[in-house]
Every structure is written in structure tokens, then in C-alpha cells.
Design a protein around this motif. Structure first.
Motif, short mmCIF file in Angstrom:
data_model
loop_
_atom_site.label_atom_id
_atom_site.label_comp_id
_atom_site.label_asym_id
_atom_site.label_seq_id
_atom_site.Cartn_x
_atom_site.Cartn_y
_atom_site.Cartn_z
N GLU A 2 107.88 -29.69 -17.49
CA GLU A 2 108.96 -30.01 -16.57
C GLU A 2 110.28 -29.53 -17.17
O GLU A 2 110.50 -29.72 -18.37
N GLN A 52 117.79 -34.07 -12.48
CA GLN A 52 116.83 -33.44 -11.58
C GLN A 52 115.95 -32.53 -12.42
O GLN A 52 116.42 -31.88 -13.35
N TYR A 53 114.66 -32.50 -12.09
CA TYR A 53 113.73 -31.64 -12.83
C TYR A 53 112.76 -30.99 -11.86
O TYR A 53 112.64 -31.39 -10.70
N LYS A 54 112.06 -29.97 -12.35
CA LYS A 54 111.00 -29.35 -11.58
C LYS A 54 109.84 -29.03 -12.52
O LYS A 54 110.05 -28.80 -13.72
N GLU A 112 104.56 -26.67 -5.97
CA GLU A 112 105.99 -26.91 -6.06
C GLU A 112 106.19 -28.40 -6.29
O GLU A 112 105.48 -29.21 -5.70
N HIS A 113 107.14 -28.73 -7.13
CA HIS A 113 107.42 -30.14 -7.39
C HIS A 113 108.84 -30.27 -7.88
O HIS A 113 109.25 -29.58 -8.81
N GLY A 114 109.60 -31.12 -7.24
CA GLY A 114 110.95 -31.42 -7.70
C GLY A 114 111.14 -32.91 -7.76
O GLY A 114 110.65 -33.65 -6.91
N TRP A 130 114.13 -36.04 -8.45
CA TRP A 130 115.53 -36.42 -8.55
C TRP A 130 115.62 -37.89 -8.91
O TRP A 130 115.01 -38.72 -8.25
N PHE A 175 106.77 -32.39 -3.17
CA PHE A 175 105.75 -31.53 -3.76
C PHE A 175 104.89 -30.90 -2.67
O PHE A 175 104.84 -31.37 -1.54
#
Length: 150
Positions: free
Chosen positions: A65, A77-79, A88-90, A92, A111
Motif C-alpha cells: 500500500e 489516503q492510500y492505494k 483497484e483499491h483506494g 481514505w 475497490f
């Protein structure tokens, strides 16, 4: 395949600065979240700031991450940049002061699952783990934080 979203909130009887300090300490997130967390690349301007990359291994999956937004004592915030059951994944995390010694944690992820038809299952997995982690975070912060003496 569609995008999925999960939003959770948790209150804690500590200032938001205490919560941020705990959430931004990548090497010690396993105090709250399941799995093992290791900072593998420092960020800027803080070690745990923008660009920081952490390795997360939980027995089921191993992911990396990366912190993509960071404002001290406000939000991060991370991904996911590698691994896991998602394309895809974010994530907050935003902190809000309710009073001088009470805070609210807003945690939201979006996601897209790698395998069609598994979004609901991945969502249940994430929701359960994050909810448990937020409860652990609130309990830990309340037990370890010392309120200033009047």
C-alpha cells in the motif's frame, strides 16, 4: 466489473491528534489491523507521509500500500499498488474533532475485485476487518492516552 464502496465510522474519546499518530505509524498498525505491517519505503515530508509504502501480510494475502495523500492530524489516503484480491483499491481515513477530547474516524474504501462475482465477498471481508480494527484503535487509544491534568 463494478466498483464497490465501504464506509465506516468510529468514535474515540481522545483528540484526533492521538488517532492520527497511531494510524500514521505504519510499522505498528498490526496493533489494530490483522496482519503484519512493515514500512518498506519512507515517505515525505514525514517518514509515514506521501510516497510511503508499507507491506501488509495477513496469511490470506500480501499487498503493498502506498500513501498518496497525507495531511498531519487531518487525513491520509492510500492505494494498493501490488497484490491482494482487488484490481483497484483506494482507502481514505479522515479524522474529525467532536470536542477537545472526542473524535470521529471516517474510513472509506473503494475497490474492484479481480474475480467477477466476488465483490460482495471481498466487501464483507474488508468491512469485517476494518470494523474490528477501528474498534481496536479506539480502545487502544483510550487506554494509552493520558488526558492533560487541569
Amino acid at each position: 466489473m463494478g466498483m464497490y464502496s465501504i464506509t465506516l465510522e468510529q468514535t474515540a474519546n481522545v483528540p484526533k491528534t492521538v488517532l492520527f499518530q497511531l494510524l500514521a505509524d505504519h510499522d505498528n498498525l498490526d496493533r489494530f489491523f490483522s496482519g503484519r505491517y512493515t514500512l518498506i519505503r519512507a515517505g515525505k515530508p514525514d517518514t509515514n507521509g506521501i510516497g510511503a509504502i508499507r507491506q501488509v501480510s495477513d496469511g490470506w494475502f500480501s499487498t503493498q500500500e502506498q500513501v498518496i495523500a497525507y495531511k498531519e492530524n487531518e487525513h491520509l489516503q492510500y492505494k494498493i499498488i501490488q497484490g491482494g484480491p482487488v484490481k483497484e483499491h483506494g482507502g481514505w481515513i479522515k479524522l474529525q474533532s467532536l470536542s477537545a477530547e472526542h473524535s470521529l474516524i471516517h474510513y472509506r474504501i473503494i475497490f474492484s475485485p479481480k474475480i467477477r462475482g466476488t465483490g460482495w465477498l471481498v466487501g464483507c471481508f474488508f468491512k469485517h476487518r476494518i470494523k474490528k480494527a477501528l474498534l481496536n484503535l479506539a480502545a487502544y487509544s483510550e487506554l494509552t492516552w493520558q488526558s492533560p491534568s487541569p
